[in-house]
Scaffold this motif. Structure first.
Motif, PDB file in Angstrom:
ATOM      1  N   MET A  11      37.777 -10.337 -22.738  1.00  0.00           N
ATOM      2  CA  MET A  11      38.542 -10.303 -21.494  1.00  0.00           C
ATOM      3  C   MET A  11      39.927  -9.690 -21.709  1.00  0.00           C
ATOM      4  O   MET A  11      40.545  -9.192 -20.772  1.00  0.00           O
ATOM      5  CB  MET A  11      38.701 -11.711 -20.913  1.00  0.00           C
ATOM      6  N   LEU A  12      40.398  -9.725 -22.953  1.00  0.00           N
ATOM      7  CA  LEU A  12      41.730  -9.200 -23.249  1.00  0.00           C
ATOM      8  C   LEU A  12      41.772  -7.673 -23.170  1.00  0.00           C
ATOM      9  O   LEU A  12      42.790  -7.093 -22.779  1.00  0.00           O
ATOM     10  CB  LEU A  12      42.159  -9.670 -24.645  1.00  0.00           C
ATOM     11  N   THR A  13      40.671  -7.015 -23.540  1.00  0.00           N
ATOM     12  CA  THR A  13      40.660  -5.556 -23.622  1.00  0.00           C
ATOM     13  C   THR A  13      41.063  -4.881 -22.310  1.00  0.00           C
ATOM     14  O   THR A  13      41.940  -4.007 -22.303  1.00  0.00           O
ATOM     15  CB  THR A  13      39.281  -5.065 -24.081  1.00  0.00           C
ATOM     16  N   PRO A  14      40.452  -5.234 -21.168  1.00  0.00           N
ATOM     17  CA  PRO A  14      40.867  -4.583 -19.917  1.00  0.00           C
ATOM     18  C   PRO A  14      42.309  -4.909 -19.514  1.00  0.00           C
ATOM     19  O   PRO A  14      42.904  -4.199 -18.695  1.00  0.00           O
ATOM     20  CB  PRO A  14      39.882  -5.139 -18.878  1.00  0.00           C
ATOM     21  N   PRO A  46      33.388  -7.071 -17.706  1.00  0.00           N
ATOM     22  CA  PRO A  46      33.577  -6.903 -16.261  1.00  0.00           C
ATOM     23  C   PRO A  46      34.377  -8.034 -15.631  1.00  0.00           C
ATOM     24  O   PRO A  46      35.196  -7.805 -14.737  1.00  0.00           O
ATOM     25  CB  PRO A  46      32.144  -6.867 -15.717  1.00  0.00           C
ATOM     26  N   LEU A  47      34.164  -9.262 -16.106  1.00  0.00           N
ATOM     27  CA  LEU A  47      34.900 -10.391 -15.547  1.00  0.00           C
ATOM     28  C   LEU A  47      36.382 -10.279 -15.856  1.00  0.00           C
ATOM     29  O   LEU A  47      37.237 -10.554 -14.997  1.00  0.00           O
ATOM     30  CB  LEU A  47      34.336 -11.701 -16.101  1.00  0.00           C
ATOM     31  N   GLY A  48      36.700  -9.843 -17.090  1.00  0.00           N
ATOM     32  CA  GLY A  48      38.099  -9.659 -17.458  1.00  0.00           C
ATOM     33  C   GLY A  48      38.775  -8.601 -16.617  1.00  0.00           C
ATOM     34  O   GLY A  48      39.939  -8.745 -16.218  1.00  0.00           O
ATOM     35  N   ALA A  49      38.051  -7.511 -16.340  1.00  0.00           N
ATOM     36  CA  ALA A  49      38.609  -6.457 -15.495  1.00  0.00           C
ATOM     37  C   ALA A  49      38.884  -6.984 -14.090  1.00  0.00           C
ATOM     38  O   ALA A  49      39.926  -6.693 -13.490  1.00  0.00           O
ATOM     39  CB  ALA A  49      37.643  -5.275 -15.438  1.00  0.00           C
ATOM     40  N   TRP A  50      37.965  -7.774 -13.558  1.00  0.00           N
ATOM     41  CA  TRP A  50      38.117  -8.313 -12.197  1.00  0.00           C
ATOM     42  C   TRP A  50      39.274  -9.315 -12.134  1.00  0.00           C
ATOM     43  O   TRP A  50      40.095  -9.273 -11.221  1.00  0.00           O
ATOM     44  CB  TRP A  50      36.812  -8.986 -11.764  1.00  0.00           C
ATOM     45  N   VAL A  51      39.360 -10.212 -13.137  1.00  0.00           N
ATOM     46  CA  VAL A  51      40.431 -11.220 -13.145  1.00  0.00           C
ATOM     47  C   VAL A  51      41.793 -10.545 -13.278  1.00  0.00           C
ATOM     48  O   VAL A  51      42.743 -10.883 -12.560  1.00  0.00           O
ATOM     49  CB  VAL A  51      40.209 -12.223 -14.298  1.00  0.00           C
ATOM     50  N   THR A  52      41.900  -9.575 -14.182  1.00  0.00           N
ATOM     51  CA  THR A  52      43.171  -8.876 -14.384  1.00  0.00           C
ATOM     52  C   THR A  52      43.596  -8.142 -13.122  1.00  0.00           C
ATOM     53  O   THR A  52      44.778  -8.171 -12.736  1.00  0.00           O
ATOM     54  CB  THR A  52      43.052  -7.880 -15.546  1.00  0.00           C
ATOM     55  N   GLU A  53      42.650  -7.490 -12.485  1.00  0.00           N
ATOM     56  CA  GLU A  53      42.964  -6.711 -11.292  1.00  0.00           C
ATOM     57  C   GLU A  53      43.390  -7.593 -10.124  1.00  0.00           C
ATOM     58  O   GLU A  53      44.293  -7.240  -9.363  1.00  0.00           O
ATOM     59  CB  GLU A  53      41.733  -5.882 -10.894  1.00  0.00           C
ATOM     60  N   ILE A  83      35.544  -0.048 -15.690  1.00  0.00           N
ATOM     61  CA  ILE A  83      35.319  -1.071 -16.712  1.00  0.00           C
ATOM     62  C   ILE A  83      34.287  -2.084 -16.225  1.00  0.00           C
ATOM     63  O   ILE A  83      33.396  -2.509 -16.975  1.00  0.00           O
ATOM     64  CB  ILE A  83      36.641  -1.774 -17.076  1.00  0.00           C
ATOM     65  N   LEU A  84      34.397  -2.483 -14.958  1.00  0.00           N
ATOM     66  CA  LEU A  84      33.451  -3.430 -14.382  1.00  0.00           C
ATOM     67  C   LEU A  84      32.028  -2.878 -14.440  1.00  0.00           C
ATOM     68  O   LEU A  84      31.092  -3.547 -14.878  1.00  0.00           O
ATOM     69  CB  LEU A  84      33.853  -3.752 -12.939  1.00  0.00           C
ATOM     70  N   GLN A  85      31.861  -1.641 -13.999  1.00  0.00           N
ATOM     71  CA  GLN A  85      30.533  -1.022 -14.014  1.00  0.00           C
ATOM     72  C   GLN A  85      30.021  -0.845 -15.443  1.00  0.00           C
ATOM     73  O   GLN A  85      28.828  -1.047 -15.711  1.00  0.00           O
ATOM     74  CB  GLN A  85      30.584   0.325 -13.296  1.00  0.00           C
TER      75      GLN A  85
END
Length: 494
Positions: free
Chosen positions: A35-38, A158-165, A307-309
């Motif tokens: 999750m940290l990467t995005p 994908p979850l990390g990208a969504w949470v960060t966004e 990233i999500l896709q």
């Protein structure tokens, strides 16, 4: 219900509960780390730092973790693996909680270092599985643990990208913290202390020499793609590290109770597995770097996915791993670890060789299918190697053996992205993103870059197939050959 194997009594009801804890563990860690990467670009923007500085969020965790896996492995053998497992998991949980509240970049690095001490949970978990589970269950449990690494990665990206966004990077940790606390409570309540204790004096001099040997090397490798592999500071760091390794080897041969007993970790099977797992991690890292770019780079240089896709497109690979890993673990006592490892290495090598030639010409779903095939091969090889290791080492020093193995794994994981980054910086074209100012151009890896990356990874796995042939078989025909504290024995698990 109890089971008797080789004079040892195993509580099967406990084993099943403990299995739940150790199988969930990699899911939590991969969820937290992936999750940290995005979130890295967002962290860079918030603290107003450059890309080289933000990479230290990943590097500091790896530096501390690489030393801690060896240190905590030894402490687990000396004072009890459950005790040290809970200490390591406590560090990891504390780090996860504090990360989300870091007031500055420097504070974030400190809390990530605290979290890095928790990396030792994995070798200690592998040691507990070998020690407290009936031998017939060990291959299958190790397979399930391996599968969860891939599943955690697919969920987290994908979850990390969504949470960060939508919520900000700090919530990637706030959402993980309750699960880390729950994991600590479960481990404390469910796990029992290991049955083997090997008391002695801790080799603090060896620990300091290990820091001297490991840290400069990992820093040098991490920085080399940016400052240059032949830069003075890179060569100096490598030289300092080599001196440290020489002194560490000399000291560990002389000391009575070494941190890294060289006679054990350099014996036939452990030595082959350690080298094998290092190269496997190296190959996986190179492949993962290439996958990330191919999925996300704009057409015609990639598939142009978010990233999500990209995370969702790796779901088939995770499903293959989730199904195949425990199945292979169940079959392993019958067919042997060597044939499964050899099959996995050859499948991965063949798949990567195919991708080195045709990757940029494949359709999206053909590419997804190919990474699933490669993932299947890697899964078969990884679970075979860890089982070869744990049945080749006496339980009284299992913490040391699995800790050393994790140290080698971390080395491979560090070199992989560094080499991949250098290759992609060598073979590239300049691309002007639509809508960006005219002077803005980004480097896009070319077809030749992917050919070198996948081809190099294919060669690595072909080399691993040859290494596997040199191992001594530990199970076959329903019988497990294991090294015990007082000698060797065979157990019928059919």
């Amino acid at each position: 219900m109890d089971a008797m194997k080789n004079g040892e009594t195993y509580d099967l009801s406990y084993a099943k509960k403990a299995m739940l804890v150790v199988v969930i563990l990699p899911l939590l860690v991969m969820y937290t780390e992936a999750m940290l990467t995005p979130a890295l670009p967002t962290i860079q923007k918030e603290f107003a730092i450059n890309p080289n500085d933000v990479s230290w969020v990943l590097t500091i965790y790896l530096l501390v973790g690489t030393v801690s896996v060896a240190l905590f492995g030894k402490l687990g053998d000396m004072y009890g693996k459950k005790k040290m497992f809970l200490v390591a998991l406590g560090f990891y949980t504390l780090g996860v909680i504090l990360n989300g509240f870091a007031p500055s970049f420097e504070a974030l690095l400190v809390t990530r270092a605290i979290q890095g001490f928790g990396m030792a949970i994995f070798p200690l978990a592998f040691a507990l599985v070998r020690e407290e589970f009936p031998p017939s269950m060990v291959p299958q449990v190790q397979g399930m643990i391996s599968a969860m690494f891939g599943v955690g990665m697919v969920i987290a990206l994908p979850l990390g990208a969504w949470v960060t966004e939508n919520w900000g990077w700090r919530w990637t940790y706030h959402t993980a913290a309750p699960f880390a606390v729950l994991m600590f409570i479960l481990a404390w309540k469910v796990l029992r202390e290991s049955r083997y204790i090997n008391p002695g004096k801790l080799d603090w001099q060896g620990a300091l020499l290990l820091v001297w040997a490991v840290v400069p090397m990992l820093v040098g490798v991490t920085r080399a793609p940016n400052v240059g592999w032949t830069a003075t500071q890179t060569l100096l760091l490598f030289a300092v590290s080599i001196v440290g390794f020489i002194l560490l080897g000399i000291w560990e041969k002389r000391v009575e109770n070494p941190l890294l007993p060289l006679d054990i970790i350099t014996s036939r099977n452990p030595a082959i597995v350690n080298v094998g797992i290092m190269f496997a991690a190296f190959g996986i890292s190179m492949m993962s770097q290439a996958n990330t770019y191919i999925f996300q780079m704009p057409e015609p240089y990639g598939f142009g996915k978010t990233i999500l896709q990209s995370g969702l497109l790796m779901t088939p690979q995770a499903l293959v791993m989730l199904i195949l890993a425990p199945l292979a673990g169940k079959l392993m006592p019958k067919v042997g670890a060597k044939p499964i490892a050899l099959t996995g290495a050859l499948v991965a090598s063949a798949g990567l060789a195919f991708m080195s030639k045709y990757a940029t010409g494949l359709s999206l779903w053909q590419y997804v299918a190919m990474i699933a095939v490669v993932g299947a091969g890697i899964t078969l090889m990884n679970i075979s190697l860890i089982n070869i290791l744990v049945f080749s080492v006496p339980p009284r020093i299992m913490g040391v053996a699995t800790g050393a193995n994790s140290l080698f794994r971390n080395f491979g994981s560090t070199w992989g992205p560094a080499i991949a980054g250098t290759i992609m910086s060598t073979y590239y074209v300049l691309f002007h993103p639509p809508g960006a100012p005219e002077f803005v151009q980004i480097k896009i890896p070319t077809e030749e870059a992917y050919s070198v990356l996948f081809g190099g990874a294919a060669a690595v796995y072909l080399f691993l197939a040859l290494l596997v042939l040199a191992t001594r078989e530990v199970m076959k025909g329903g019988r497990i050959h294991e090294v015990e504290n007082e000698g060797e024995t065979e157990i019928n698990v059919a």
